[in-house]
Scaffold this motif. Sequence first.
Motif, PDB file in Angstrom:
ATOM      1  N   PRO A  30       0.809  -1.228   0.000  1.00  9.80           N
ATOM      2  CA  PRO A  30       0.000   0.000   0.000  1.00  9.80           C
ATOM      3  C   PRO A  30       0.843   1.280   0.000  1.00  9.80           C
ATOM      4  O   PRO A  30       0.493   2.260  -0.661  1.00  9.80           O
ATOM      5  N   LEU A  31       1.961   1.265   0.702  1.00  6.24           N
ATOM      6  CA  LEU A  31       2.836   2.443   0.693  1.00  6.24           C
ATOM      7  C   LEU A  31       3.413   2.672  -0.699  1.00  6.24           C
ATOM      8  O   LEU A  31       3.519   3.809  -1.158  1.00  6.24           O
ATOM      9  N   LEU A  32       3.779   1.598  -1.370  1.00  8.54           N
ATOM     10  CA  LEU A  32       4.290   1.706  -2.730  1.00  8.54           C
ATOM     11  C   LEU A  32       3.220   2.248  -3.669  1.00  8.54           C
ATOM     12  O   LEU A  32       3.491   3.116  -4.505  1.00  8.54           O
ATOM     13  N   ALA A  33       1.991   1.784  -3.524  1.00  9.86           N
ATOM     14  CA  ALA A  33       0.891   2.255  -4.373  1.00  9.86           C
ATOM     15  C   ALA A  33       0.633   3.744  -4.152  1.00  9.86           C
ATOM     16  O   ALA A  33       0.423   4.496  -5.110  1.00  9.86           O
ATOM     17  N   CYS A  34       0.651   4.194  -2.907  1.00 10.74           N
ATOM     18  CA  CYS A  34       0.433   5.618  -2.609  1.00 10.74           C
ATOM     19  C   CYS A  34       1.552   6.479  -3.175  1.00 10.74           C
ATOM     20  O   CYS A  34       1.297   7.542  -3.745  1.00 10.74           O
ATOM     21  N   ALA A  35       2.783   6.033  -3.019  1.00 15.24           N
ATOM     22  CA  ALA A  35       3.910   6.800  -3.557  1.00 15.24           C
ATOM     23  C   ALA A  35       3.826   6.902  -5.073  1.00 15.24           C
ATOM     24  O   ALA A  35       4.051   7.970  -5.651  1.00 15.24           O
ATOM     25  N   LEU A  36       3.489   5.791  -5.719  1.00 16.86           N
ATOM     26  CA  LEU A  36       3.396   5.804  -7.182  1.00 16.86           C
ATOM     27  C   LEU A  36       2.227   6.654  -7.668  1.00 16.86           C
ATOM     28  O   LEU A  36       2.288   7.248  -8.742  1.00 16.86           O
ATOM     29  N   TYR A  37       1.166   6.749  -6.885  1.00 16.77           N
ATOM     30  CA  TYR A  37       0.005   7.556  -7.265  1.00 16.77           C
ATOM     31  C   TYR A  37       0.407   9.017  -7.458  1.00 16.77           C
ATOM     32  O   TYR A  37      -0.082   9.702  -8.342  1.00 16.77           O
ATOM     33  N   PHE A  38       1.306   9.488  -6.604  1.00 19.24           N
ATOM     34  CA  PHE A  38       1.727  10.885  -6.691  1.00 19.24           C
ATOM     35  C   PHE A  38       2.890  11.097  -7.669  1.00 19.24           C
ATOM     36  O   PHE A  38       3.122  12.212  -8.117  1.00 19.24           O
ATOM     37  N   LEU A  39       3.609  10.039  -8.017  1.00 18.61           N
ATOM     38  CA  LEU A  39       4.793  10.190  -8.854  1.00 18.61           C
ATOM     39  C   LEU A  39       4.580   9.863 -10.330  1.00 18.61           C
ATOM     40  O   LEU A  39       5.328  10.342 -11.176  1.00 18.61           O
ATOM     41  N   VAL A  40       3.586   9.040 -10.636  1.00 19.75           N
ATOM     42  CA  VAL A  40       3.419   8.532 -12.005  1.00 19.75           C
ATOM     43  C   VAL A  40       2.229   9.212 -12.671  1.00 19.75           C
ATOM     44  O   VAL A  40       1.187   9.380 -12.052  1.00 19.75           O
ATOM     45  N   PRO A  41       2.362   9.592 -13.943  1.00 20.61           N
ATOM     46  CA  PRO A  41       1.220  10.161 -14.666  1.00 20.61           C
ATOM     47  C   PRO A  41       0.050   9.170 -14.745  1.00 20.61           C
ATOM     48  O   PRO A  41       0.259   7.957 -14.739  1.00 20.61           O
ATOM     49  N   ALA A  42      -1.144   9.684 -14.840  1.00 21.98           N
ATOM     50  CA  ALA A  42      -2.348   8.857 -14.792  1.00 21.98           C
ATOM     51  C   ALA A  42      -2.390   7.801 -15.902  1.00 21.98           C
ATOM     52  O   ALA A  42      -2.859   6.688 -15.681  1.00 21.98           O
ATOM     53  N   LYS A  43      -1.913   8.121 -17.082  1.00 19.34           N
ATOM     54  CA  LYS A  43      -1.955   7.168 -18.197  1.00 19.34           C
ATOM     55  C   LYS A  43      -1.128   5.920 -17.909  1.00 19.34           C
ATOM     56  O   LYS A  43      -1.484   4.830 -18.322  1.00 19.34           O
ATOM     57  N   GLN A  44      -0.020   6.074 -17.233  1.00 19.00           N
ATOM     58  CA  GLN A  44       0.895   4.964 -17.006  1.00 19.00           C
ATOM     59  C   GLN A  44       0.733   4.342 -15.624  1.00 19.00           C
ATOM     60  O   GLN A  44       1.477   3.430 -15.276  1.00 19.00           O
ATOM     61  N   TYR A  45      -0.212   4.796 -14.840  1.00 17.76           N
ATOM     62  CA  TYR A  45      -0.305   4.360 -13.449  1.00 17.76           C
ATOM     63  C   TYR A  45      -0.529   2.852 -13.316  1.00 17.76           C
ATOM     64  O   TYR A  45       0.177   2.180 -12.575  1.00 17.76           O
ATOM     65  N   LEU A  46      -1.483   2.311 -14.044  1.00 23.25           N
ATOM     66  CA  LEU A  46      -1.816   0.892 -13.898  1.00 23.25           C
ATOM     67  C   LEU A  46      -0.641  -0.001 -14.289  1.00 23.25           C
ATOM     68  O   LEU A  46      -0.306  -0.947 -13.568  1.00 23.25           O
ATOM     69  N   GLN A  47      -0.003   0.296 -15.401  1.00 27.42           N
ATOM     70  CA  GLN A  47       1.145  -0.507 -15.831  1.00 27.42           C
ATOM     71  C   GLN A  47       2.284  -0.409 -14.826  1.00 27.42           C
ATOM     72  O   GLN A  47       2.918  -1.404 -14.490  1.00 27.42           O
ATOM     73  N   THR A  48       2.535   0.790 -14.339  1.00 22.71           N
ATOM     74  CA  THR A  48       3.635   0.996 -13.399  1.00 22.71           C
ATOM     75  C   THR A  48       3.365   0.305 -12.079  1.00 22.71           C
ATOM     76  O   THR A  48       4.251  -0.325 -11.500  1.00 22.71           O
TER      77      THR A  48
END
Length: 61
Positions: free
Chosen positions: A15-33
Amino acid sequence: MKAFLRAAPYVLGLPLLACALYFLVPAKQYLQTVCAAFFTYATLTYLLKDLHFRHKNGELL
């Protein structure tokens, strides 16, 4: 209690990784990342636990 401690890296880390990636990754690439990051995190955590277990039991050469 031991089962919780064995699962703690996944329960807390993912969950911490998911939250960090939510703020760092653009919306288009979020699911793949997120999928790639979860797989990498789970694999790395498993391999480190296995290495620690083998080292503790003297199975490493």
